[in-house]
Each structure stands twice: as C-alpha cells, then as structure tokens.
Design a protein around this motif. Structure first.
Motif, PDB file in Angstrom:
ATOM      1  N   TYR A   1       1.089  -7.272  -1.083  1.00 31.89           N
ATOM      2  CA  TYR A   1       0.970  -5.920  -0.547  1.00 31.89           C
ATOM      3  C   TYR A   1      -0.494  -5.460  -0.531  1.00 31.89           C
ATOM      4  CZ  TYR A   1       5.983  -5.844  -1.569  1.00 31.89           C
ATOM      5  OH  TYR A   1       7.314  -6.141  -1.630  1.00 31.89           O
ATOM      6  N   PRO A   2      -0.845  -4.567   0.408  1.00 33.78           N
ATOM      7  CA  PRO A   2      -2.204  -4.010   0.424  1.00 33.78           C
ATOM      8  C   PRO A   2      -2.493  -3.310  -0.898  1.00 33.78           C
ATOM      9  CG  PRO A   2      -0.985  -3.391   2.407  1.00 33.78           C
ATOM     10  CD  PRO A   2       0.012  -3.994   1.473  1.00 33.78           C
ATOM     11  N   SER A   3      -3.723  -3.419  -1.377  1.00 30.47           N
ATOM     12  CA  SER A   3      -4.084  -2.804  -2.650  1.00 30.47           C
ATOM     13  C   SER A   3      -5.217  -1.796  -2.475  1.00 30.47           C
ATOM     14  CB  SER A   3      -4.482  -3.873  -3.662  1.00 30.47           C
ATOM     15  OG  SER A   3      -5.658  -4.542  -3.254  1.00 30.47           O
ATOM     16  N   HIS A   4      -5.262  -0.843  -3.399  1.00 28.49           N
ATOM     17  CA  HIS A   4      -6.321   0.164  -3.431  1.00 28.49           C
ATOM     18  C   HIS A   4      -6.731   0.371  -4.881  1.00 28.49           C
ATOM     19  CE1 HIS A   4      -5.930   1.634   0.770  1.00 28.49           C
ATOM     20  NE2 HIS A   4      -4.656   1.347   0.610  1.00 28.49           N
ATOM     21  N   GLU A   5      -8.026   0.467  -5.103  1.00 35.25           N
ATOM     22  CA  GLU A   5      -8.483   0.808  -6.447  1.00 35.25           C
ATOM     23  C   GLU A   5      -8.404   2.318  -6.622  1.00 35.25           C
ATOM     24  OE1 GLU A   5     -11.976  -0.931  -8.999  1.00 35.25           O
ATOM     25  OE2 GLU A   5     -12.750   0.826  -7.926  1.00 35.25           O
ATOM     26  N   VAL A   6      -7.770   2.761  -7.689  1.00 38.72           N
ATOM     27  CA  VAL A   6      -7.600   4.189  -7.933  1.00 38.72           C
ATOM     28  C   VAL A   6      -7.944   4.513  -9.386  1.00 38.72           C
ATOM     29  CG1 VAL A   6      -5.721   4.337  -6.238  1.00 38.72           C
ATOM     30  CG2 VAL A   6      -5.184   4.010  -8.674  1.00 38.72           C
ATOM     31  N   VAL A   7      -8.165   5.802  -9.613  1.00 38.21           N
ATOM     32  CA  VAL A   7      -8.296   6.326 -10.970  1.00 38.21           C
ATOM     33  C   VAL A   7      -6.999   7.090 -11.247  1.00 38.21           C
ATOM     34  CG1 VAL A   7      -9.559   7.841 -12.528  1.00 38.21           C
ATOM     35  CG2 VAL A   7     -10.792   6.520 -10.776  1.00 38.21           C
TER      36      VAL A   7
ATOM     37  N   PHE B   1      -2.250   8.813   0.753  1.00 45.77           N
ATOM     38  CA  PHE B   1      -0.893   8.311   0.528  1.00 45.77           C
ATOM     39  C   PHE B   1       0.099   9.423   0.900  1.00 45.77           C
ATOM     40  CE2 PHE B   1      -3.398   6.132  -2.909  1.00 45.77           C
ATOM     41  CZ  PHE B   1      -3.360   4.860  -2.365  1.00 45.77           C
ATOM     42  N   PRO B   2       0.723   9.358   2.074  1.00 45.61           N
ATOM     43  CA  PRO B   2       1.669  10.410   2.498  1.00 45.61           C
ATOM     44  C   PRO B   2       2.863  10.524   1.552  1.00 45.61           C
ATOM     45  CG  PRO B   2       1.055   8.990   4.335  1.00 45.61           C
ATOM     46  CD  PRO B   2       0.553   8.313   3.098  1.00 45.61           C
ATOM     47  N   LEU B   3       3.524  11.679   1.592  1.00 43.13           N
ATOM     48  CA  LEU B   3       4.745  11.865   0.810  1.00 43.13           C
ATOM     49  C   LEU B   3       5.728  10.734   1.093  1.00 43.13           C
ATOM     50  CD1 LEU B   3       5.583  15.698   1.074  1.00 43.13           C
ATOM     51  CD2 LEU B   3       4.803  14.458  -0.955  1.00 43.13           C
ATOM     52  N   GLY B   4       6.356  10.256   0.052  1.00 43.52           N
ATOM     53  CA  GLY B   4       7.333   9.191   0.195  1.00 43.52           C
ATOM     54  C   GLY B   4       6.750   7.792   0.076  1.00 43.52           C
ATOM     55  N   THR B   5       5.416   7.681   0.010  1.00 39.33           N
ATOM     56  CA  THR B   5       4.797   6.364  -0.139  1.00 39.33           C
ATOM     57  C   THR B   5       5.186   5.759  -1.488  1.00 39.33           C
ATOM     58  OG1 THR B   5       2.902   6.933   1.255  1.00 39.33           O
ATOM     59  CG2 THR B   5       2.599   5.121  -0.313  1.00 39.33           C
ATOM     60  N   VAL B   6       5.565   4.485  -1.445  1.00 37.27           N
ATOM     61  CA  VAL B   6       5.945   3.782  -2.673  1.00 37.27           C
ATOM     62  C   VAL B   6       4.792   2.883  -3.096  1.00 37.27           C
ATOM     63  CG1 VAL B   6       7.551   2.173  -3.750  1.00 37.27           C
ATOM     64  CG2 VAL B   6       8.392   3.818  -2.056  1.00 37.27           C
ATOM     65  N   LEU B   7       4.278   3.118  -4.288  1.00 37.44           N
ATOM     66  CA  LEU B   7       3.212   2.303  -4.846  1.00 37.44           C
ATOM     67  C   LEU B   7       3.741   1.546  -6.061  1.00 37.44           C
ATOM     68  CD1 LEU B   7       0.289   4.906  -4.929  1.00 37.44           C
ATOM     69  CD2 LEU B   7       0.787   3.259  -3.117  1.00 37.44           C
ATOM     70  N   PHE B   8       3.191   0.377  -6.289  1.00 37.63           N
ATOM     71  CA  PHE B   8       3.450  -0.273  -7.573  1.00 37.63           C
ATOM     72  C   PHE B   8       2.188  -0.164  -8.393  1.00 37.63           C
ATOM     73  CE2 PHE B   8       3.606  -3.608 -10.741  1.00 37.63           C
ATOM     74  CZ  PHE B   8       4.870  -3.376 -11.284  1.00 37.63           C
ATOM     75  N   ILE B   9       2.304   0.443  -9.575  1.00 31.29           N
ATOM     76  CA  ILE B   9       1.172   0.665 -10.463  1.00 31.29           C
ATOM     77  C   ILE B   9       1.346  -0.227 -11.689  1.00 31.29           C
ATOM     78  CG2 ILE B   9      -0.101   2.379 -11.820  1.00 31.29           C
ATOM     79  CD1 ILE B   9       2.177   3.899  -9.412  1.00 31.29           C
ATOM     80  N   PRO B  10       0.540  -1.278 -11.843  1.00 34.28           N
ATOM     81  CA  PRO B  10       0.673  -2.160 -12.998  1.00 34.28           C
ATOM     82  C   PRO B  10       0.623  -1.376 -14.317  1.00 34.28           C
ATOM     83  CG  PRO B  10      -0.801  -3.135 -11.382  1.00 34.28           C
ATOM     84  CD  PRO B  10      -0.523  -1.740 -10.915  1.00 34.28           C
TER      85      PRO B  10
ATOM     86  N   GLN C   1      -6.814   5.505 -16.420  1.00 36.08           N
ATOM     87  CA  GLN C   1      -7.143   4.104 -16.145  1.00 36.08           C
ATOM     88  C   GLN C   1      -7.649   3.936 -14.715  1.00 36.08           C
ATOM     89  OE1 GLN C   1      -4.213   1.146 -17.319  1.00 36.08           O
ATOM     90  NE2 GLN C   1      -3.204   2.597 -18.696  1.00 36.08           N
ATOM     91  N   THR C   2      -8.565   3.015 -14.536  1.00 38.62           N
ATOM     92  CA  THR C   2      -9.002   2.595 -13.203  1.00 38.62           C
ATOM     93  C   THR C   2      -8.393   1.225 -12.940  1.00 38.62           C
ATOM     94  OG1 THR C   2     -11.097   3.806 -13.402  1.00 38.62           O
ATOM     95  CG2 THR C   2     -10.978   2.056 -11.742  1.00 38.62           C
ATOM     96  N   LEU C   3      -7.655   1.108 -11.856  1.00 35.82           N
ATOM     97  CA  LEU C   3      -6.942  -0.147 -11.588  1.00 35.82           C
ATOM     98  C   LEU C   3      -6.555  -0.252 -10.120  1.00 35.82           C
ATOM     99  CD1 LEU C   3      -3.258   0.172 -12.906  1.00 35.82           C
ATOM    100  CD2 LEU C   3      -4.727   2.104 -12.350  1.00 35.82           C
ATOM    101  N   ASP C   4      -6.107  -1.427  -9.721  1.00 35.53           N
ATOM    102  CA  ASP C   4      -5.610  -1.646  -8.364  1.00 35.53           C
ATOM    103  C   ASP C   4      -4.120  -1.333  -8.312  1.00 35.53           C
ATOM    104  OD1 ASP C   4      -8.050  -2.473  -7.285  1.00 35.53           O
ATOM    105  OD2 ASP C   4      -7.708  -4.570  -7.839  1.00 35.53           O
ATOM    106  N   VAL C   5      -3.713  -0.568  -7.300  1.00 35.76           N
ATOM    107  CA  VAL C   5      -2.291  -0.304  -7.072  1.00 35.76           C
ATOM    108  C   VAL C   5      -1.915  -0.919  -5.732  1.00 35.76           C
ATOM    109  CG1 VAL C   5      -2.341   1.810  -8.425  1.00 35.76           C
ATOM    110  CG2 VAL C   5      -2.696   1.939  -5.952  1.00 35.76           C
ATOM    111  N   TYR C   6      -0.610  -1.159  -5.555  1.00 34.74           N
ATOM    112  CA  TYR C   6      -0.135  -1.869  -4.367  1.00 34.74           C
ATOM    113  C   TYR C   6       0.773  -0.972  -3.533  1.00 34.74           C
ATOM    114  CZ  TYR C   6      -1.971  -5.687  -7.127  1.00 34.74           C
ATOM    115  OH  TYR C   6      -2.808  -6.483  -7.871  1.00 34.74           O
ATOM    116  N   VAL C   7       0.494  -0.939  -2.224  1.00 37.57           N
ATOM    117  CA  VAL C   7       1.286  -0.106  -1.312  1.00 37.57           C
ATOM    118  C   VAL C   7       2.501  -0.911  -0.851  1.00 37.57           C
ATOM    119  CG1 VAL C   7       1.297   1.269   0.794  1.00 37.57           C
ATOM    120  CG2 VAL C   7      -0.812   1.050  -0.541  1.00 37.57           C
TER     121      VAL C   7
END
Length: 225
Positions: free
Chosen positions: A93-99, A143-152, A188-194
């Motif tokens: 899945y596409p990933s984004h670095e987030v805080v 990230f629009p409403l309803g977006t599902v992310l996987f956060i390690p 935490q700062t980490l990569d999440v997956y859309v």
C-alpha cells in the motif's frame, strides 16, 4: 448519656452525608484510595501490571470518562495489531510519513466534558471507538473522511475526526483513557499505509461493517482471551 448518644448519632449522620457527597462528586470510593495507598506503601510500583491497573481505574473514575461502549482494552488491541503486522504485507500500500499523537474524548484533548452534547462524537458524526478499526483525526485535505490507514503499533485507523492542530502529515489516534495514551503511544513519527481512500463520508454502519469483517475475526478473538 442521652445527650452523648445523640451527639454520636449526629456525627455519624454527618459523616455519612459527607461521604455520599464525596462519592457522587468524584465518582471515587474510599476503597479506591485505600487500595492505591496500600499499593504505594507496599512498593507495588515494582509490580507494573498491578499498579498500572489500579492507576487506570482511579484515573478513569476521577475523570468521569463516559465514552461510547468499549469492548476491548488497548493492550489487547495492540497484541492483535502485532499479529496483523506479521500476517499482512502492508508494503503493498502507498505510505506516508506522519507525526502521530494520541488523544481521548476527554477535556484534556477536546475541551469537552461528559456533560457536553458533543462529547465522544467525531466530526463525521460517529462515536469515538478503539477497536480493530479505530477512529482517528486527520487533515481532510490529505486523508478524506472514511480513509482507512494502517498504523504500525496501533492498527487500522479510520479517518473520522479533525483537529485544530491536525494539519498536513499529522494524525491524532483515539484511545479510551489518558493512561492508554501515555502507556501505549505518546507521540511517534512513522510511516502509515493507505489501505483505502475515503469518499468524504463515514457512518456508524460503515465503521461497524469494517469491524465485523469476517477475515479479521481471528484477530478479534485475541482481544477477548
């Protein structure tokens, strides 16, 4: 003798009234404090699990937390998340670095008390939830409403809320209690997956359907053991 008996009666009556007022206002009982103090004097701080549970109980009562019904505790959810991470290849899945920070429905995060009509209700209209799919806050332009992310380390998060400080690559992850935020997340700062991009809407039915996904019930069973 009668005068002394009458005095004792009024003292007991006053003590009972004072105790009743105390428990109604604070939602704490004397036994709660007795257990906490006894643990402190016995040095149970070395026994992390026992003292953590007592402190969580006291914090939840003192804050009068009145969230929507919670089925699972965060520690059990995190154990299931670890199993998920070992089972599913999220690199597809596409990933984004987030805080990412943790928040609660309480005054310390939202400025709302349990008496507020909007307490525990997200921007989307659904109630906050910590489950296999939990409610999270994000910048809707990212990230629009309803977006599902996987956060390690946290699990699946569904964008349901917003926040004044949640702009750009920042996320707020819902936890039922302040202790959960401190003990299980913090910042935490980490990569999440859309996993799935939202369409700008989210209902209680949508959230329930996600959490009832048959393919994930094996992980839910880990939460109830």
């Amino acid at each position: 003798m009668k005068k002394r008996t009458k005095s004792i009666f009024f003292i007991l009556l006053f003590s009972f009234a004072l105790y009743s007022t105390f428990t109604n206002v604070t939602n704490l009982s004397l036994s709660d404090f007795d257990d906490w103090m006894a643990a402190k004097f016995r040095g149970e701080s070395l026994d992390g699990e026992t003292l953590l549970q007592k402190n969580q109980d006291l914090s939840e009562k003192s804050l009068k937390i009145k969230n929507a019904p919670q089925t699972y505790v965060s520690s059990a959810v995190i154990e299931a998340v670890e199993l998920l991470e070992d089972t599913i290849d999220f690199s597809q899945y596409p990933s984004h670095e987030v805080v990412a920070t943790g928040y609660t429905a309480g005054y310390e995060s939202t400025g709302k008390t349990p008496e507020h009509p909007g307490y525990g209700i997200t921007y989307s209209g659904v109630n906050v939830k910590r489950d296999l799919y939990s409610t999270i806050a994000a910048d809707l332009e990212m990230f629009p409403l309803g977006t599902v992310l996987f956060i390690p380390g946290y699990g699946y998060g569904v964008v349901a809320d917003i926040g004044g400080a949640i702009k750009g690559n920042k996320l707020d992850l819902y936890f039922p209690t302040v202790n959960d935020v401190y003990n299980y997340w913090g910042k935490q700062t980490l990569d999440v997956y859309v996993v799935e991009e939202g369409n700008g809407q989210l209902s209680e039915e949508d959230l329930n359907q996600l959490n009832e996904d048959e393919s994930l019930q094996v992980f839910r069973s880990q939460m109830t053991q």
